[in-house]
Scaffold this active site. Structure first.
Site, PDB file in Angstrom:
ATOM      1  N   TYR A  56       9.780-104.796  -1.874  1.00 29.46           N
ATOM      2  CA  TYR A  56       8.773-103.789  -1.533  1.00 29.46           C
ATOM      3  C   TYR A  56       8.047-104.256  -0.275  1.00 29.46           C
ATOM      4  O   TYR A  56       7.199-105.146  -0.322  1.00 29.46           O
ATOM      5  CB  TYR A  56       7.769-103.593  -2.662  1.00 29.46           C
ATOM      6  CG  TYR A  56       8.312-102.933  -3.915  1.00 29.46           C
ATOM      7  CD1 TYR A  56       9.558-102.304  -3.931  1.00 29.46           C
ATOM      8  CD2 TYR A  56       7.573-102.928  -5.089  1.00 29.46           C
ATOM      9  CE1 TYR A  56      10.044-101.696  -5.080  1.00 29.46           C
ATOM     10  CE2 TYR A  56       8.047-102.317  -6.246  1.00 29.46           C
ATOM     11  CZ  TYR A  56       9.282-101.705  -6.231  1.00 29.46           C
ATOM     12  OH  TYR A  56       9.753-101.102  -7.377  1.00 29.46           O
ATOM     13  N   LEU A 206       5.803 -89.149 -12.787  1.00 31.39           N
ATOM     14  CA  LEU A 206       5.220 -88.011 -12.074  1.00 31.39           C
ATOM     15  C   LEU A 206       6.173 -87.453 -11.020  1.00 31.39           C
ATOM     16  O   LEU A 206       5.771 -86.670 -10.156  1.00 31.39           O
ATOM     17  CB  LEU A 206       3.901 -88.409 -11.413  1.00 31.39           C
ATOM     18  CG  LEU A 206       2.779 -88.836 -12.376  1.00 31.39           C
ATOM     19  CD1 LEU A 206       1.583 -89.365 -11.601  1.00 31.39           C
ATOM     20  CD2 LEU A 206       2.371 -87.684 -13.264  1.00 31.39           C
TER      21      LEU A 206
END
Length: 330
Positions: A56, A206
């Site tokens: 990341y 989500l």
């Protein structure tokens, strides 16, 4: 904060986890101070599972977490770390390296960046097509035996791979995308996990913001990779947002936000599932936390599935170049 256990052999963690990727990567500009404050607020509210990856932003996320976690009792939280995704200086992805020697190399760097002496759950980010999963898990097992890793996890693999890995060493959990618009795991993967006593940490609950109730057409900013995801592309996104509006009516009747309803739906699919929420701000974290208190009745669940039936979303969950590396589809 409610707790759940990651499988039959994994740690007890908060029933909601924090995914930290967006604080460093993928979704456009970030605010480091707000990211650190969000991690600390999550811990203060009882969130104990923090998920990251060594790739990341090429270690940036691990360094950020080291700052946010400094001074905290190491036994008060669990770190889930993915490894092996290869990236170049232009941030482009170029494959997965899960060779045994690479496992130990990646782990050494993560321990240093995170400022810790152990990782709670360590997992390859994707299946390496050139390395048998038995060799990768065997190498992590050596690190478990040496005390550097507490539990072994997997990410985005199919049922057969889970079985092969679990035969080498008990797998605590599988991390994979699971949401109202990504339900492919229900056919084979989820039953296999339950048969073997392997937990599930669900990311993308989500839909990368698509079904949060906050997304709108044309919202993507520079550096936001969602502009490359088919579900967010023109034609698809309008259809998908219409599904969200149907879901919004259910949420309003329930007295909650769309995001809370969506998170609660994932949590309601089983106590062996821990949803990960990629909140980048304290505002979004504050919205997500009450989702665990929602009591979804059978009628509620039926209304939710009526609003977003299985397979109703349009577009793949990743760009085509990444879909081939996934154990299951959409």
């Amino acid at each position: 904060m409610q707790t759940r256990t990651l499988g039959a052999t994994g740690p007890a963690v908060s029933a909601l986890g924090l995914g930290a990727m967006g604080m460093s990567d993928a979704y456009g500009p970030t605010d480091r101070a707000e990211s650190v404050a969000t991690v600390r607020a999550a811990l203060d509210n009882g969130v104990t599972l923090i998920d990251t990856g060594d790739f990341y932003a090429m270690g940036h996320n691990e360094l950020l977490l080291a700052e946010a976690l400094r001074g905290r009792d190491r036994d008060s939280y669990a770190l889930s770390v993915k490894f092996g995704a290869l990236r170049g200086p232009g941030h482009e992805f170029s494959g997965q390296d899960s060779r045994p020697e690479a496992v130990k190399n990646f782990l050494a760097y993560s321990l240093t960046r995170l400022g810790t002496d152990h990782i709670d759950v360590y997992r390859p980010a994707r299946l390496d097509p050139d390395v048998p999963i038995e060799e990768t898990v065997g190498a992590i097992k050596e690190m478990v035996d040496a005390g550097y890793v507490r539990h072994i996890g997997l990410s985005e693999v199919d049922a057969a791979t889970i079985r092969r890995a679990h035969a080498v060493h008990p797998i605590a959990d599988l991390q994979i995308e699971y949401s109202l618009i990504s339900r492919a795991i229900e056919a084979e993967v989820l039953p296999t996990l339950r048969e073997l006593g392997v937990g599930l940490t669900a990311y993308g609950v989500l839909g990368r913001g698509l079904i949060s109730g906050h997304w709108s057409v044309g919202r993507s900013a520079p550096g936001d990779s969602r502009g490359l995801v088919p579900r967010f592309s023109g034609g698809n996104v309008e259809h998908n947002l219409a599904l969200v509006e149907a879901l919004r009516r259910v949420a309003e009747a329930k007295g909650c936000t769309v995001a809370q309803l969506v998170i609660a739906w994932v949590a309601a699919q089983g106590r062996d599932i821990v949803p990960l929420v990629g909140a980048r701000t304290r505002e979004r974290l504050t919205e997500a936390l009450p989702a665990l208190d929602l009591d979804l009745t059978a009628d509620d669940l039926a209304e939710i599935e009526k609003a977003i039936p299985p397979g109703s979303a349009r577009g793949d969950r990743y760009p085509s170049a990444f879909m081939a590396g996934l154990g299951v589809g959409n």
